[in-house]
Design an enzyme around this catalytic site. Structure first.
Site, PDB file in Angstrom:
ATOM      1  CD1 TRP A  10     -17.447  14.920 -16.872  1.00  0.00           C
ATOM      2  CD2 TRP A  10     -18.281  13.161 -15.769  1.00  0.00           C
ATOM      3  NE1 TRP A  10     -16.533  13.894 -16.977  1.00  0.00           N
ATOM      4  CE2 TRP A  10     -17.026  12.797 -16.310  1.00  0.00           C
ATOM      5  CE3 TRP A  10     -19.003  12.210 -15.040  1.00  0.00           C
ATOM      6  CZ2 TRP A  10     -16.479  11.526 -16.138  1.00  0.00           C
ATOM      7  CZ3 TRP A  10     -18.448  10.950 -14.864  1.00  0.00           C
ATOM      8  CH2 TRP A  10     -17.201  10.612 -15.410  1.00  0.00           C
ATOM      9  CG  ASN A  12      -8.096   3.013   0.409  1.00  0.00           C
ATOM     10  OD1 ASN A  12      -7.927   3.931  -0.384  1.00  0.00           O
ATOM     11  ND2 ASN A  12      -8.084   1.743   0.038  1.00  0.00           N
ATOM     12  CD1 TRP A  14      -1.582   0.026  -3.603  1.00  0.00           C
ATOM     13  CD2 TRP A  14      -2.036   1.112  -5.510  1.00  0.00           C
ATOM     14  NE1 TRP A  14      -2.299  -0.812  -4.437  1.00  0.00           N
ATOM     15  CE2 TRP A  14      -2.599  -0.171  -5.605  1.00  0.00           C
ATOM     16  CE3 TRP A  14      -2.189   1.982  -6.586  1.00  0.00           C
ATOM     17  CZ2 TRP A  14      -3.293  -0.614  -6.722  1.00  0.00           C
ATOM     18  CZ3 TRP A  14      -2.886   1.539  -7.713  1.00  0.00           C
ATOM     19  CH2 TRP A  14      -3.418   0.266  -7.774  1.00  0.00           C
ATOM     20  CD  GLU A  48      -2.919  -0.977  -0.028  1.00  0.00           C
ATOM     21  OE1 GLU A  48      -3.269   0.132  -0.464  1.00  0.00           O
ATOM     22  OE2 GLU A  48      -3.274  -2.049  -0.563  1.00  0.00           O
ATOM     23  CD1 TRP A  68     -10.495  11.844  -5.838  1.00  0.00           C
ATOM     24  CD2 TRP A  68     -12.534  11.486  -6.687  1.00  0.00           C
ATOM     25  NE1 TRP A  68     -11.416  12.187  -4.869  1.00  0.00           N
ATOM     26  CE2 TRP A  68     -12.676  11.993  -5.369  1.00  0.00           C
ATOM     27  CE3 TRP A  68     -13.683  11.185  -7.404  1.00  0.00           C
ATOM     28  CZ2 TRP A  68     -13.925  12.183  -4.775  1.00  0.00           C
ATOM     29  CZ3 TRP A  68     -14.928  11.389  -6.822  1.00  0.00           C
ATOM     30  CH2 TRP A  68     -15.049  11.880  -5.511  1.00  0.00           C
ATOM     31  CD1 TRP A  73     -14.104  12.410 -13.711  1.00  0.00           C
ATOM     32  CD2 TRP A  73     -12.304  12.666 -12.411  1.00  0.00           C
ATOM     33  NE1 TRP A  73     -13.038  12.711 -14.532  1.00  0.00           N
ATOM     34  CE2 TRP A  73     -11.918  12.867 -13.759  1.00  0.00           C
ATOM     35  CE3 TRP A  73     -11.322  12.768 -11.417  1.00  0.00           C
ATOM     36  CZ2 TRP A  73     -10.607  13.180 -14.138  1.00  0.00           C
ATOM     37  CZ3 TRP A  73     -10.022  13.068 -11.784  1.00  0.00           C
ATOM     38  CH2 TRP A  73      -9.678  13.279 -13.125  1.00  0.00           C
TER      39      TRP A  73
HETATM   40  C1  LIG Z   1     -10.746   8.708  -4.057  1.00  0.00           C
HETATM   41  C2  LIG Z   1      -9.486   8.543  -3.224  1.00  0.00           C
HETATM   42  C3  LIG Z   1      -8.786   9.659  -2.817  1.00  0.00           C
HETATM   43  C4  LIG Z   1      -7.616   9.512  -2.063  1.00  0.00           C
HETATM   44  N1  LIG Z   1      -6.930  10.645  -1.675  1.00  0.00           N
HETATM   45  C5  LIG Z   1      -5.771  10.516  -0.988  1.00  0.00           C
HETATM   46  C6  LIG Z   1      -5.020  11.662  -0.611  1.00  0.00           C
HETATM   47  O1  LIG Z   1      -5.373  12.811  -0.926  1.00  0.00           O
HETATM   48  N2  LIG Z   1      -3.882  11.470   0.113  1.00  0.00           N
HETATM   49  C7  LIG Z   1      -3.453  10.224   0.471  1.00  0.00           C
HETATM   50  O2  LIG Z   1      -2.423  10.111   1.131  1.00  0.00           O
HETATM   51  N3  LIG Z   1      -4.127   9.129   0.107  1.00  0.00           N
HETATM   52  C8  LIG Z   1      -5.274   9.237  -0.600  1.00  0.00           C
HETATM   53  N4  LIG Z   1      -5.972   8.109  -0.955  1.00  0.00           N
HETATM   54  C9  LIG Z   1      -5.401   6.793  -0.627  1.00  0.00           C
HETATM   55  C10 LIG Z   1      -5.839   6.194   0.720  1.00  0.00           C
HETATM   56  O3  LIG Z   1      -7.214   6.288   0.853  1.00  0.00           O
HETATM   57  C11 LIG Z   1      -5.169   6.834   1.919  1.00  0.00           C
HETATM   58  O4  LIG Z   1      -3.789   6.940   1.710  1.00  0.00           O
HETATM   59  C12 LIG Z   1      -5.412   5.993   3.186  1.00  0.00           C
HETATM   60  O5  LIG Z   1      -6.775   5.911   3.435  1.00  0.00           O
HETATM   61  C13 LIG Z   1      -4.704   6.612   4.347  1.00  0.00           C
HETATM   62  O6  LIG Z   1      -4.953   5.918   5.535  1.00  0.00           O
HETATM   63  P1  LIG Z   1      -3.776   5.170   6.300  1.00  0.00           P
HETATM   64  O7  LIG Z   1      -2.619   6.070   6.445  1.00  0.00           O
HETATM   65  O8  LIG Z   1      -4.356   4.602   7.528  1.00  0.00           O
HETATM   66  O9  LIG Z   1      -3.416   4.043   5.243  1.00  0.00           O
HETATM   67  P2  LIG Z   1      -2.758   2.602   5.391  1.00  0.00           P
HETATM   68  O10 LIG Z   1      -3.750   1.627   4.918  1.00  0.00           O
HETATM   69  O11 LIG Z   1      -2.133   2.386   6.703  1.00  0.00           O
HETATM   70  O12 LIG Z   1      -1.626   2.644   4.252  1.00  0.00           O
HETATM   71  C14 LIG Z   1      -0.305   3.126   4.519  1.00  0.00           C
HETATM   72  C15 LIG Z   1       0.044   4.225   3.556  1.00  0.00           C
HETATM   73  O13 LIG Z   1       0.056   3.743   2.228  1.00  0.00           O
HETATM   74  C16 LIG Z   1      -0.398   4.744   1.334  1.00  0.00           C
HETATM   75  N5  LIG Z   1      -1.617   4.282   0.683  1.00  0.00           N
HETATM   76  C17 LIG Z   1      -2.510   3.385   1.147  1.00  0.00           C
HETATM   77  N6  LIG Z   1      -3.485   3.182   0.245  1.00  0.00           N
HETATM   78  C18 LIG Z   1      -3.205   3.973  -0.808  1.00  0.00           C
HETATM   79  C19 LIG Z   1      -3.841   4.217  -2.058  1.00  0.00           C
HETATM   80  N7  LIG Z   1      -4.956   3.594  -2.420  1.00  0.00           N
HETATM   81  N8  LIG Z   1      -3.282   5.111  -2.892  1.00  0.00           N
HETATM   82  C20 LIG Z   1      -2.136   5.758  -2.557  1.00  0.00           C
HETATM   83  N9  LIG Z   1      -1.498   5.551  -1.394  1.00  0.00           N
HETATM   84  C21 LIG Z   1      -2.018   4.681  -0.527  1.00  0.00           C
HETATM   85  C22 LIG Z   1      -0.695   5.975   2.176  1.00  0.00           C
HETATM   86  O14 LIG Z   1       0.449   6.809   2.167  1.00  0.00           O
HETATM   87  C23 LIG Z   1      -0.940   5.367   3.549  1.00  0.00           C
HETATM   88  O15 LIG Z   1      -0.690   6.248   4.604  1.00  0.00           O
HETATM   89  C24 LIG Z   1      -7.155   8.229  -1.721  1.00  0.00           C
HETATM   90  C25 LIG Z   1      -7.868   7.099  -2.147  1.00  0.00           C
HETATM   91  C26 LIG Z   1      -9.023   7.251  -2.881  1.00  0.00           C
HETATM   92  C27 LIG Z   1      -9.789   6.034  -3.328  1.00  0.00           C
END
Ligand SMILES: Cc1cc2nc3c(=O)[nH]c(=O)nc-3n(C[C@H](O)[C@H](O)[C@H](O)COP(=O)(O)OP(=O)(O)OC[C@H]3O[C@@H](n4cnc5c(N)ncnc54)[C@H](O)[C@@H]3O)c2cc1C
Length: 648
Positions: free
Chosen positions: A474, A509, A445, A442, A550, A527
């Site tokens: 849209w 997420n 990602w 993750e 997005w 979007w």
């Molecule tokens: C529509 C949408 C918008 C999002 N906007 C953002 C945003 O503005 N900033 C942001 O940091 N993340 C964003 N994310 C990704 C993700 O939702 C968040 O990083 C995550 O929810 C953060 O929670 P956590 O730190 O507990 O994640 P954990 O699950 O603990 O993951 C660890 C780290 O991995 C990275 N990560 C995890 N999932 C993703 C993912 N799908 N995409 C990219 N990185 C990821 C993040 O840096 C996160 O802190 C978005 C996802 C979606 C679907």
């Protein structure tokens, strides 16, 4: 555990223009002679068969006429450009109108230089390159903090510190506050507040090392490079180090900075070292089979793992900076730098009131010490169960809650991945404990989406990764959009998630995917309005991850869901919040309705047999579902099909 192992200058070069994956740009071609390539080809979306089908569809309505028609398709805006301006998507105060699909395609055809190539070209110019090799250090070296607000494991800061130490001069740290940048980049007030609190902590930590932190507010963002040069001149500094940021504005700004610093008389010339740091593997280092940037995560991740295994120094961490020579604080030339106050948030970026300040500050303690504490705790207590719990929003400890720290740079990806790996029974990043593997993937990602920005820079310019998807018509229904933002859609899981973001600046997420899909597909709202709303409200708002998320949910990005796969909010709700615990936490109207069963809470009006309960819901003003999902899904599929059949 956070033992840094860099003790001498790494062999890797500070920047690597030679490793750029992109072919030589043909930007010198006169615009009028450029060939307009077909707006979409399989090179973009990797699916030639569906492209062919799209082009033979005949029942599409005629395209709208383009009000700004010009003979050069690379300069003509997209025919729907007015919508994106009227609804605050393209901010004309800062940017040109939405580009045509042909222009986006021209980036893919290497007919326009990508911003990273512009920066690499500036760094490779004989003037700037020779200065970097030969310019002697004058009276100080500067590190420019951007989204790397930490002392530990900060490559640029460490390089600056080494340079200063070798020359026996002080290190000065700089932060530039640009209110225009905050506006153009839609920074959320909660994020600005977190950043300013982090600067306070950084200043204290630097002060203990006798290193000053100067915070400069620059009114016009175009003037940032010149102002940095003026400041450096006034400090007698010759060398500036900073981390590379991969968004378009930043890459172009740094290209300008590199050149600006190198200009002038002999004694006015300075050096800018713009270094890779924010990703474990720098963008451009991983090439797909066809020699370009990967657009699909899984093969990219395999290549990423292989690269890290073959280049273990990718995960080597950097020491914090060494203290400045004793007496730096007392030198007349530098003493005032130690008294620089951290400014207030600029107009329009302030938290609403004291209540918000207290709440948000308690929820999100700032600074790198907090980041490391959270990381340790998560790795010690929760990471092992991450794979099972990561999709359940009711479990607060199910994920790390570290995104704000990654986004602000109070935590580096290297440090995080090493901490996770240290808890595993193998050194392999994709082996051992499933939770650890999953968490590392993750974190990757985040990096994947940064690589995407570099390969397809037009995603920073309000275009979808697949330009053809700009042709979808849209909706901009203001009351629908408002209902979504306020958490009043009548779908409890959506409403809970949207209320969580308003109350905390954060959303889980899984729910980011669900609410994004709902906006783009069930409501068919552009979007990009949702993308903007997220940036304006999230504490972890990060352009690359947000845009990538997005793009995935609206099926317009890299590695997307196919557009015909539409999340069913009810099924998502039942699967990921089976007891309705998360819903009840955030939807006040449903919280104390004990008569609502676990099944009913996901669709109270539709499923609850009790007239009494439905009446109470109405009295409390909880809305009925604003759309009927099956019908909305059909409408979305039609709109996507129609849009993809247009040749604009
Ligand atoms: C529509 C949408 C918008 C999002 N906007 C953002 C945003 O503005 N900033 C942001 O940091 N993340 C964003 N994310 C990704 C993700 O939702 C968040 O990083 C995550 O929810 C953060 O929670 P956590 O730190 O507990 O994640 P954990 O699950 O603990 O993951 C660890 C780290 O991995 C990275 N990560 C995890 N999932 C993703 C993912 N799908 N995409 C990219 N990185 C990821 C993040 O840096 C996160 O802190 C978005 C996802 C979606 C679907």
């Amino acid at each position: 555990m956070f033992r840094a192992i860099r003790t001498s200058t790494p062999k890797r070069s500070v920047f690597s223009p030679s490793t750029a994956i992109f072919q030589k740009s043909k930007s010198t071609m006169a615009p009028s002679k450029r060939k307009a390539s077909a707006p979409q080809t399989s090179r973009i979306n990797g699916d030639p068969s569906t492209d062919k089908k799209r082009k033979t569809t005949t029942d599409a309505p005629p395209p709208p006429t383009n009000p700004n028609a010009s003979s050069d398709p690379l300069r003509t805006p997209h025919p729907f450009y007015k919508d994106s301006e009227a609804h605050g998507i393209v901010l004309r105060k800062f940017y040109p109108s939405e580009m045509s699909n042909a222009r986006a395609q021209a980036y893919n055809n290497n007919e326009l230089p990508r911003p990273i190539e512009t920066l690499y070209a500036a760094l490779a110019e004989p003037e700037t390159a020779s200065l970097r090799k030969s310019l002697p250090v004058r009276q100080a070296v500067v590190h420019w903090f951007k989204m790397d607000l930490r002392l530990h494991d900060n490559r640029s800061l460490w390089l600056a510190s080494q340079k200063a130490q070798e020359a026996g001069v002080p290190l000065i740290c700089l932060y530039v506050l640009s209110p225009e940048d905050l506006e153009a980049h839609l920074r959320a007030p909660i994020r600005v507040d977190f950043m300013l609190r982090t600067l306070e902590i950084l200043k204290r930590d630097l002060d203990a090392l006798e290193i000053p932190l100067w915070v400069e507010t620059v009114g016009k963002r175009a003037e940032v490079p010149s102002r940095i040069k003026e400041l450096m001149k006034s400090w007698g500094a010759s060398h500036l180090f900073c981390a590379m940021e991969y968004e378009v504005d930043e890459l172009r700004r740094e290209a300008k900075l590199v050149k600006r610093l190198a200009e002038g008389e002999e004694d006015e010339r300075m050096v800018a070292q713009v270094v890779h740091d924010t990703c474990v593997v720098m963008p451009g280092a991983l090439k797909s089979g066809s020699g370009g940037q990967y657009a699909v995560y899984s093969p990219w991740y395999r290549a990423w793992i292989k690269h890290v295994e073959e280049n273990p120094d990718c995960l080597e961490m950097y020491e914090k900076p060494v203290a400045n020579p004793p007496g730096t604080r007392d030198r007349r030339q530098f003493s005032h730098l130690f008294d620089c106050p951290i400014p207030e948030a600029p107009e329009g970026k302030r938290l609403r009131d004291d209540d918000e300040k207290v709440r948000f500050r308690a929820l999100w303690p700032a600074g790198e010490h907090e980041a490391l504490r959270r990381l340790e705790k998560f790795c010690d207590e929760d990471i092992g169960k991450y794979a099972e719990r990561r999709d359940m929003p009711a479990k607060q400890e199910g994920t790390s809650n570290l995104s704000v720290h990654f986004a602000s740079g109070t935590l580096s990806a290297r440090t995080a991945i090493r901490a996770a790996r240290d808890r595993n029974n193998t050194k392999k990043l994709n082996g051992g404990n499933e939770g650890i593997q999953r968490w590392i993937s993750e974190v990757a990602w985040r990096e994947f989406y940064k690589h995407v920005l570099v390969g397809w820079p037009y995603v920073c310019m309000n275009k979808p990764f697949k330009p053809l998807y700009s042709n979808i018509e849209w909706s901009y229904n203001a009351s629908h959009f408002r209902a979504w933002t306020q958490g009043r859609t009548g779908f409890p899981i959506i409403d809970a998630a949207m209320r969580q973001v308003l109350a905390t600046g954060y959303m889980h997420n899984r729910l980011r995917m669900v609410v994004a899909s709902f906006l783009a597909k069930d409501l068919l709202i552009d979007w990009r309005m949702g993308e903007r709303y997220f940036m304006e409200h999230l504490i972890d708002g990060d352009f690359a991850s947000n845009n990538g998320g997005w793009g995935f949910a609206a099926s317009v990005g890299v590695d997307p869901q196919p557009y015909f796969r539409v999340f069913n909010p009810l099924l998502q709700s039942e699967k990921f919040d089976p007891d309705g615990e998360y819903i009840r936490r955030w939807v006040e109207e449903l919280r104390d309705l004990d008569d609502l069963s676990k099944k009913e809470v996901h669709d109270p009006y539709g499923r609850c047999g009790s007239e009494e309960v439905r009446k109470r819901l109405e009295e409390r003003g909880y809305p009925r579902q604003m759309v009927e999902h099956a019908g909305a899904r059909e409408r979305a599929l039609e709109a996507y099909k129609r849009g993809l059949a247009r040749d604009l």
